[in-house]
Motif scaffolding. Structure first.
Motif, short mmCIF file in Angstrom:
data_model
loop_
_atom_site.label_atom_id
_atom_site.label_comp_id
_atom_site.label_asym_id
_atom_site.label_seq_id
_atom_site.Cartn_x
_atom_site.Cartn_y
_atom_site.Cartn_z
N VAL A 17 0.73 -1.15 -0.15
CA VAL A 17 0.02 0.06 0.00
C VAL A 17 0.97 1.34 -0.10
CG1 VAL A 17 -1.71 1.36 1.21
CG2 VAL A 17 -1.82 -1.26 1.10
N VAL A 18 0.70 2.11 -1.06
CA VAL A 18 1.36 3.33 -1.14
C VAL A 18 0.41 4.58 -1.20
CG1 VAL A 18 3.36 2.47 -2.25
CG2 VAL A 18 1.55 3.31 -3.78
N GLY A 19 -1.06 4.48 -1.02
CA GLY A 19 -1.65 5.64 -0.94
C GLY A 19 -3.29 4.84 -0.76
N ARG A 20 -3.92 6.11 -1.08
CA ARG A 20 -5.65 5.65 -1.38
C ARG A 20 -6.26 6.94 -2.17
NH1 ARG A 20 -7.66 4.02 4.88
NH2 ARG A 20 -6.68 2.27 4.82
N ALA A 21 -7.27 6.36 -2.92
CA ALA A 21 -7.73 6.91 -3.73
C ALA A 21 -9.42 6.46 -4.17
CB ALA A 21 -7.07 6.97 -5.09
N ALA A 22 -10.10 7.51 -4.55
CA ALA A 22 -11.50 6.96 -4.79
C ALA A 22 -11.54 6.12 -6.10
CB ALA A 22 -12.27 8.25 -5.22
N ARG A 23 -12.26 5.11 -6.12
CA ARG A 23 -12.43 4.13 -7.30
C ARG A 23 -12.22 4.85 -8.61
NH1 ARG A 23 -16.45 -0.93 -7.34
NH2 ARG A 23 -15.87 -2.03 -9.17
N GLY A 24 -13.17 5.70 -8.84
CA GLY A 24 -13.31 6.33 -10.12
C GLY A 24 -11.98 7.02 -10.15
N ASP A 25 -11.38 7.63 -9.36
CA ASP A 25 -10.07 8.57 -9.68
C ASP A 25 -8.80 7.39 -9.94
OD1 ASP A 25 -8.26 10.56 -9.85
OD2 ASP A 25 -7.67 10.35 -7.70
N ALA A 26 -8.97 6.21 -9.13
CA ALA A 26 -7.91 5.00 -9.55
C ALA A 26 -8.03 4.74 -11.10
CB ALA A 26 -8.24 4.19 -8.46
N TYR A 27 -9.22 4.42 -11.43
CA TYR A 27 -9.51 3.98 -12.83
C TYR A 27 -9.07 5.07 -13.89
CZ TYR A 27 -12.34 -0.18 -11.42
OH TYR A 27 -12.72 -1.28 -10.70
N ALA A 28 -9.62 6.12 -13.52
CA ALA A 28 -9.25 7.34 -14.56
C ALA A 28 -7.61 7.50 -14.60
CB ALA A 28 -9.82 8.66 -14.22
#
Length: 179
Positions: A17-28
């Motif tokens: 794990v190196v961070g967190r992001a919203a799913r939509g942002d991770a995909y984009a």
């Protein structure tokens, strides 16, 4: 919470794990994250196959031989596998899916003329579970479903439009079994 707003752990090439992001942002942005894939068999050993709904964020209206999905932030692969399998099958009390292997999925065929958009990539843990309960799949996730024999599934691989990550996982599963 909407699917695109779900928070995921972002991981590196070693699944740390190196961070967190919203799913939509991770995909984009093409941020690497984690997914669980569960091959479901009924009491007769047939495999659960389904067609995803047209509203799915990734691979809408395509067929899949796995249930599963993204691993939420702070969630383990094992927890996600059971949660996703129960949600997508519409059952409670499913046995814990058996972990088989993990691989890094990277979409090698990402050539849509999109000006260099990030290539999808996620760590994928493959599981198997036997479901002897009557299934009632989520209408928001599953447009069609059925249990098919392995021979029927093999025949459909050439006929239906399959999700590429599920197809990659299935090919690895066949290789894993032949080892």
């Amino acid at each position: 919470m909407r699917s695109a707003e779900e928070i995921l752990d972002v991981v590196d090439e070693h699944d740390r794990v190196v961070g967190r992001a919203a799913r939509g942002d991770a995909y984009a942005r093409g941020l690497r994250h984690r997914c669980a894939f569960v091959l479901v068999r009924d009491a007769a050993g047939q495999i659960f196959v389904h067609r995803r709904t047209a509203t799915k964020l990734v691979f809408p209206s395509m067929y899949d031989m796995f249930v599963g999905g993204v691993v939420g932030a702070g969630e383990s692969y094992d927890e996600a596998a059971l949660r996703e399998a129960e949600e997508e099958l519409g059952v409670r009390g499913l046995p814990r899916p058996v972990p088989l292997f993990k691989f890094l999925y990277e979409d090698e065929d990402k050539d849509k003329g999109d000006g260099g958009a990030p290539r999808p990539s996620w760590w994928s843990y493959v599981y198997e579970v036997r479901c002897e309960l009557p299934v009632a799949p989520q209408a928001e996730e599953v447009a069609w479903h059925g249990f098919v024999t392995e021979a029927e599934l093999e025949a459909r691989l050439r006929e239906w439009d399959w999700v590429p990550d599920g197809l990659a996982a299935y090919e690895r599963l066949r290789a894993h079994r032949s080892d």
